[in-house]
Write a protein that holds these residues in place. Structure first.
Motif: not given
Length: 85
Positions: A7-15, A31-41, A43-46
């Motif tokens: 469910e968390i993964k689905e929220v990440i993808i949809s949001s 990691p969700l940020f940086g080298d992993g999924l590559g999210l930024d700040s 993305d963290a807020l959303e």
């Protein structure tokens, strides 16, 4: 816990509108940020808002713990489980 992680993964993808990524492509411990999924700040807020809507958990802007909670899908799952307990 596996259902929660999915469910968390689905929220990440949809949001974050990551149409080219499927839940099975996100590694729970990656990691969700940086080298992993590559999210930024931004993305963290959303993502924080989407997780609050979906699971009813809150993240404090002043909390130094947020970085730890958003480290990976595993970390988010642990945080959400602890908040619901």
């Amino acid at each position: 816990m596996d259902q929660l992680k999915n469910e968390i993964k689905e929220v990440i993808i949809s949001s974050l509108q990551l149409e080219d990524i499927k839940p099975e492509n996100i590694v729970d411990s990656e990691p969700l940020f940086g080298d992993g999924l590559g999210l930024d700040s931004i993305d963290a807020l959303e993502l924080g808002v989407a997780l609050k809507k979906k699971f009813g958990v809150k993240f404090s802007a002043e909390s130094g713990e947020n970085k730890k909670h958003f480290a990976s899908v595993n970390a988010l799952a642990e945080y959400i489980t602890a908040q619901k307990a």
